[in-house]
Design a protein around this motif. Structure first.
Motif, PDB file in Angstrom:
ATOM      1  N   LEU A 188     -71.217 -63.417  -4.990  1.00 23.58           N
ATOM      2  CA  LEU A 188     -70.577 -63.108  -5.970  1.00 23.58           C
ATOM      3  C   LEU A 188     -69.255 -63.515  -5.969  1.00 23.58           C
ATOM      4  CD1 LEU A 188     -72.416 -59.576  -6.880  1.00 23.58           C
ATOM      5  CD2 LEU A 188     -72.795 -61.826  -8.133  1.00 23.58           C
ATOM      6  N   ALA A 189     -68.457 -63.196  -4.865  1.00 23.45           N
ATOM      7  CA  ALA A 189     -67.356 -63.868  -4.579  1.00 23.45           C
ATOM      8  C   ALA A 189     -67.281 -65.579  -4.891  1.00 23.45           C
ATOM      9  CB  ALA A 189     -66.684 -63.581  -3.333  1.00 23.45           C
ATOM     10  N   LEU A 190     -67.985 -66.139  -4.229  1.00 26.36           N
ATOM     11  CA  LEU A 190     -68.097 -67.643  -4.921  1.00 26.36           C
ATOM     12  C   LEU A 190     -68.497 -67.927  -6.154  1.00 26.36           C
ATOM     13  CD1 LEU A 190     -70.118 -68.791  -1.673  1.00 26.36           C
ATOM     14  CD2 LEU A 190     -67.857 -69.064  -1.847  1.00 26.36           C
ATOM     15  N   ALA A 191     -69.293 -67.089  -6.554  1.00 27.63           N
ATOM     16  CA  ALA A 191     -69.598 -67.501  -8.106  1.00 27.63           C
ATOM     17  C   ALA A 191     -68.452 -67.309  -9.004  1.00 27.63           C
ATOM     18  CB  ALA A 191     -71.023 -66.630  -8.570  1.00 27.63           C
ATOM     19  N   CYS A 192     -67.902 -66.159  -8.660  1.00 28.91           N
ATOM     20  CA  CYS A 192     -66.745 -65.788  -9.706  1.00 28.91           C
ATOM     21  C   CYS A 192     -65.567 -66.893  -9.729  1.00 28.91           C
ATOM     22  CB  CYS A 192     -66.140 -64.363  -9.364  1.00 28.91           C
ATOM     23  SG  CYS A 192     -64.926 -63.833 -10.507  1.00 28.91           S
ATOM     24  N   ARG A 219     -64.599 -73.289   9.968  1.00 24.06           N
ATOM     25  CA  ARG A 219     -64.054 -73.784   8.489  1.00 24.06           C
ATOM     26  C   ARG A 219     -65.057 -74.206   7.648  1.00 24.06           C
ATOM     27  NH1 ARG A 219     -59.812 -78.477  10.503  1.00 24.06           N
ATOM     28  NH2 ARG A 219     -62.007 -78.909  11.590  1.00 24.06           N
ATOM     29  N   LEU A 220     -64.553 -73.786   6.199  1.00 22.53           N
ATOM     30  CA  LEU A 220     -65.740 -74.177   5.299  1.00 22.53           C
ATOM     31  C   LEU A 220     -66.143 -75.610   5.105  1.00 22.53           C
ATOM     32  CD1 LEU A 220     -67.211 -73.194   2.724  1.00 22.53           C
ATOM     33  CD2 LEU A 220     -65.200 -73.717   1.465  1.00 22.53           C
ATOM     34  N   SER A 221     -65.204 -76.549   5.512  1.00 23.41           N
ATOM     35  CA  SER A 221     -65.730 -77.963   5.501  1.00 23.41           C
ATOM     36  C   SER A 221     -66.748 -78.367   6.704  1.00 23.41           C
ATOM     37  CB  SER A 221     -64.266 -78.763   5.639  1.00 23.41           C
ATOM     38  OG  SER A 221     -64.057 -78.725   6.935  1.00 23.41           O
ATOM     39  N   GLU A 222     -66.504 -77.524   7.654  1.00 21.71           N
ATOM     40  CA  GLU A 222     -67.461 -77.767   8.637  1.00 21.71           C
ATOM     41  C   GLU A 222     -68.868 -77.097   8.654  1.00 21.71           C
ATOM     42  OE1 GLU A 222     -65.669 -76.313  12.404  1.00 21.71           O
ATOM     43  OE2 GLU A 222     -64.235 -77.967  12.518  1.00 21.71           O
ATOM     44  N   ARG A 223     -68.870 -75.822   7.908  1.00 21.31           N
ATOM     45  CA  ARG A 223     -69.952 -75.085   7.592  1.00 21.31           C
ATOM     46  C   ARG A 223     -70.728 -76.033   6.528  1.00 21.31           C
ATOM     47  NH1 ARG A 223     -68.439 -69.374   5.731  1.00 21.31           N
ATOM     48  NH2 ARG A 223     -70.513 -69.278   5.691  1.00 21.31           N
ATOM     49  N   ARG A 224     -69.899 -76.649   5.299  1.00 19.60           N
ATOM     50  CA  ARG A 224     -70.810 -77.456   4.255  1.00 19.60           C
ATOM     51  C   ARG A 224     -71.426 -78.642   4.775  1.00 19.60           C
ATOM     52  NH1 ARG A 224     -66.133 -77.518  -0.417  1.00 19.60           N
ATOM     53  NH2 ARG A 224     -66.720 -75.275  -1.520  1.00 19.60           N
ATOM     54  N   LEU A 225     -70.689 -79.314   5.862  1.00 20.64           N
ATOM     55  CA  LEU A 225     -71.401 -80.630   6.469  1.00 20.64           C
ATOM     56  C   LEU A 225     -72.536 -80.180   7.658  1.00 20.64           C
ATOM     57  CD1 LEU A 225     -71.222 -83.514   7.409  1.00 20.64           C
ATOM     58  CD2 LEU A 225     -69.541 -82.806   9.510  1.00 20.64           C
ATOM     59  N   VAL A 232     -78.485 -72.219   1.578  1.00 20.47           N
ATOM     60  CA  VAL A 232     -77.416 -72.090   2.302  1.00 20.47           C
ATOM     61  C   VAL A 232     -76.283 -73.095   1.648  1.00 20.47           C
ATOM     62  CG1 VAL A 232     -76.018 -72.225   4.679  1.00 20.47           C
ATOM     63  CG2 VAL A 232     -78.372 -70.954   4.347  1.00 20.47           C
ATOM     64  N   LEU A 233     -76.605 -74.294   1.714  1.00 19.11           N
ATOM     65  CA  LEU A 233     -75.746 -75.301   1.137  1.00 19.11           C
ATOM     66  C   LEU A 233     -75.427 -74.998  -0.162  1.00 19.11           C
ATOM     67  CD1 LEU A 233     -74.523 -77.973   1.409  1.00 19.11           C
ATOM     68  CD2 LEU A 233     -76.436 -79.155   0.460  1.00 19.11           C
ATOM     69  N   GLY A 234     -76.293 -74.448  -0.960  1.00 20.22           N
ATOM     70  CA  GLY A 234     -75.829 -74.161  -2.482  1.00 20.22           C
ATOM     71  C   GLY A 234     -74.749 -73.088  -2.399  1.00 20.22           C
ATOM     72  N   ARG A 235     -74.898 -71.899  -1.646  1.00 18.27           N
ATOM     73  CA  ARG A 235     -74.024 -70.880  -1.333  1.00 18.27           C
ATOM     74  C   ARG A 235     -72.680 -71.424  -0.963  1.00 18.27           C
ATOM     75  NH1 ARG A 235     -76.212 -66.965   3.106  1.00 18.27           N
ATOM     76  NH2 ARG A 235     -74.073 -66.555   3.260  1.00 18.27           N
ATOM     77  N   LEU A 236     -72.573 -72.598  -0.162  1.00 18.01           N
ATOM     78  CA  LEU A 236     -71.298 -72.888   0.384  1.00 18.01           C
ATOM     79  C   LEU A 236     -70.609 -73.772  -0.582  1.00 18.01           C
ATOM     80  CD1 LEU A 236     -72.304 -73.685   4.064  1.00 18.01           C
ATOM     81  CD2 LEU A 236     -70.969 -71.789   3.243  1.00 18.01           C
ATOM     82  N   ILE A 237     -71.258 -74.642  -1.483  1.00 15.67           N
ATOM     83  CA  ILE A 237     -70.472 -75.316  -2.409  1.00 15.67           C
ATOM     84  C   ILE A 237     -70.340 -74.749  -3.740  1.00 15.67           C
ATOM     85  CG2 ILE A 237     -71.548 -77.363  -1.310  1.00 15.67           C
ATOM     86  CD1 ILE A 237     -73.344 -77.871  -3.972  1.00 15.67           C
ATOM     87  N   SER A 253     -74.154 -78.162  -9.232  1.00 12.87           N
ATOM     88  CA  SER A 253     -74.801 -78.771  -8.162  1.00 12.87           C
ATOM     89  C   SER A 253     -75.237 -77.723  -7.146  1.00 12.87           C
ATOM     90  CB  SER A 253     -73.925 -79.526  -7.168  1.00 12.87           C
ATOM     91  OG  SER A 253     -73.279 -80.573  -8.010  1.00 12.87           O
ATOM     92  N   ALA A 254     -74.734 -76.474  -7.233  1.00 18.35           N
ATOM     93  CA  ALA A 254     -75.377 -75.520  -6.310  1.00 18.35           C
ATOM     94  C   ALA A 254     -76.564 -74.801  -7.188  1.00 18.35           C
ATOM     95  CB  ALA A 254     -74.235 -74.480  -6.286  1.00 18.35           C
ATOM     96  N   GLN A 255     -76.659 -74.702  -8.541  1.00 20.18           N
ATOM     97  CA  GLN A 255     -77.594 -74.314  -9.346  1.00 20.18           C
ATOM     98  C   GLN A 255     -78.807 -75.380  -8.942  1.00 20.18           C
ATOM     99  OE1 GLN A 255     -77.575 -71.415 -10.526  1.00 20.18           O
ATOM    100  NE2 GLN A 255     -78.909 -71.297 -12.111  1.00 20.18           N
ATOM    101  N   ALA A 256     -78.819 -76.580  -8.656  1.00 21.87           N
ATOM    102  CA  ALA A 256     -79.768 -77.325  -8.667  1.00 21.87           C
ATOM    103  C   ALA A 256     -80.449 -77.350  -7.399  1.00 21.87           C
ATOM    104  CB  ALA A 256     -79.401 -78.990  -8.862  1.00 21.87           C
ATOM    105  N   LEU A 257     -79.542 -76.911  -6.220  1.00 25.82           N
ATOM    106  CA  LEU A 257     -79.918 -76.586  -4.925  1.00 25.82           C
ATOM    107  C   LEU A 257     -80.827 -75.440  -5.163  1.00 25.82           C
ATOM    108  CD1 LEU A 257     -76.884 -77.466  -3.036  1.00 25.82           C
ATOM    109  CD2 LEU A 257     -79.324 -78.733  -2.965  1.00 25.82           C
ATOM    110  N   PHE A 258     -80.384 -74.399  -5.625  1.00 24.14           N
ATOM    111  CA  PHE A 258     -81.198 -73.228  -5.487  1.00 24.14           C
ATOM    112  C   PHE A 258     -82.519 -73.354  -6.464  1.00 24.14           C
ATOM    113  CE2 PHE A 258     -76.790 -70.970  -5.931  1.00 24.14           C
ATOM    114  CZ  PHE A 258     -76.723 -70.961  -4.604  1.00 24.14           C
TER     115      PHE A 258
END
Length: 461
Positions: free
Chosen positions: A17-21, A302-308, A333-338, A345-350
């Motif tokens: 929810l923090a990411l979504a907001c 770091r977020l960039s490393e987590r996304r990668l 997990v990728l959807g959460r991070l982006i 794009s996150a919605q498409a991943l979900f």
């Protein structure tokens, strides 16, 4: 063996929810008491925590041949890639004691779990008082656990009786699982200053590993012996594994080959329905994928490393031809991070993860934890009907699998969608129903109110 700090379903919805907001157009801080239901909650004492009563374990849905492979890999392999030379378990009656200062509600959870272990797994385990017990459960602070093992939320160690004892023996052969040839004494270290759900989750997993398998396998879709943190209480599969662990045909000191020779008969006796299910063995999970997922979930990375790392996990799954819950996990997990930067794009991943899971039996809980993330997108876009459709099955599924954090989050989001649709009385009733479960899933009043604010912040202007 330990439960990793990232394996925390109670915290996962907060991340969502923090990411979504942060990401979605039109998110504003609307938790200002503008609606009667929210105003009453903001100004009043919250109700006491609710608790689950009867367990509803589902019987295993897989072939005994596949379960036999799982049993061997759970008992003879370790998460880090090592192997154990012999099978071990407790021989004879098992006694258990509790030390430290367990929080309110712990006694209820322990009593329920011990009853399940006796009734469903056939394990002779009894609570005792005094200093003599084969298993010690010590409740300590999160800070003490992190000081002992920085990446652990809770853990179990052989041949110790207290955290002080563990510190003294930490580098001793006594605490090395690979050197263990029989189980005499073990200690579980659980956090006393977390939500009731987090403490219960630790209790289930660590006590199960104290009694039985030491390994976790990502290929298991129906087990707490899996680092994906989907199942948080012992499942029907887990109870079958524990019952087989204490079958009279097995004994401490057997080799993998000796156990393998007896398993078909044991499973045919304990799980006759598994004899008629065709095998569907999943390929082993490569270490590269495990490392990528753990990096993606790492709180100190770091977020960039987590996304990668998450993208790497998805690519490994695609290259391997996976169409199972592991590939869905990578997409999730990728959807959460982006989601904060690329909500579409996150919605498409979900959606892709959901498509995979719909084709896999026994993944309704996996789907249920994705639905609120997709519903958050709909709420922020001013689409209450779409959000309510996505959320509709979640509360019942979450309740059946005893996930109060997921249950309360879904109810709060349903209330927000109902408010958005102008159904204010219905929204107030649903929001009020969410609070007792939120107290169980998230803990103190401030955490519940923070969750309410996060959900309210999904609303568009």
């Amino acid at each position: 063996m330990f439960r990793r700090t990232h394996r925390d379903t109670a915290r996962a919805p907060r991340v969502l929810l923090a990411l979504a907001c942060a990401a979605l157009v039109g998110c504003t801080g609307t938790f200002d008491g503008s609606q009667p239901g929210r105003a009453a909650i903001a100004d009043s004492t919250l109700p006491p925590a609710k608790a689950f009563a009867a367990a509803h374990p589902q019987p295993p849905q897989r072939a005994n041949r596949d379960i036999a492979r799982d049993f061997l890999d759970l008992h003879f392999n370790l998460e880090g890639g090592g192997t154990l030379p012999v099978f071990t378990r407790f021989d004879g009656p098992i006694t258990l004691r509790v030390t430290g200062a367990p929080p309110p509600g712990f006694e209820h959870e322990l009593t329920r779990l011990l009853a399940r272990l006796r009734n469903e797994a056939g394990i002779d385990i009894t609570r005792v008082n005094g200093d003599s017990a084969r298993i010690t459960i010590e409740t300590v602070s999160r800070k003490a656990i992190r000081k002992a093992l920085p990446k652990a939320a809770c853990f179990v160690v052989p041949n110790v009786t207290s955290l002080r004892d563990f510190r003294r023996k930490r580098r001793s052969p006594d605490t090395d699982w690979t050197r263990m040839r029989q189980r005499d004494n073990l200690a579980l270290f659980l956090p006393s200053d977390v939500s009731p759900q987090e403490l219960r989750d630790c209790l289930h997993e660590e006590l199960a590993q104290a009694l039985g398998p030491l390994n976790d396998l990502y290929r298991l879709s129906d087990s707490v012996f899996n680092d994906d943190n989907v199942h948080t209480v012992l499942t029907g599969f887990d109870m079958l594994i524990l019952r087989a662990t204490y079958a009279p045909e097995l004994r401490t000191g057997m080799t993998r080959a000796e156990v393998a020779a007896r398993l078909p008969g044991i499973l045919a006796r304990l799980n006759p329905r598994g004899q008629g299910i065709p095998p569907r063995p999943l390929p082993a999970t490569p270490r590269r994928w495990i490392a990528a997922i753990e990096t993606a979930l790492g709180p100190d990375t770091r977020l960039s490393e987590r996304r990668l790392a998450a993208r790497t996990a998805v690519e490994i799954g695609r290259a391997s031809g996976w169409r199972d819950h592991r590939q869905a996990q990578g997409l999730y997990v990728l959807g959460r991070l982006i989601q904060a930067d690329a909500p579409d794009s996150a919605q498409a991943l979900f959606a892709s993860a959901m498509e995979i899971l719909r084709g896999q039996p026994g993944t309704e809980l996996h789907q249920a934890r994705i639905r609120p993330r997709m519903a958050a997108y709909a709420i922020a876009r001013g689409q209450p009907d779409a959000a309510l459709t996505l959320l509709e099955p979640v509360p019942e599924i979450a309740a059946r699998y005893e996930n109060a954090a997921l249950l309360s989050t879904a109810l709060m989001m349903q209330a927000e969608a109902l408010d958005l649709a102008g159904q204010f009385d219905a929204a107030s009733a649903v929001r009020l129903d969410s609070l007792g479960w939120a107290r169980y899933g998230f803990g103190p009043d401030w955490a519940v109110r923070a969750k309410l604010r996060e959900v309210a912040n999904l609303r568009p202007h």
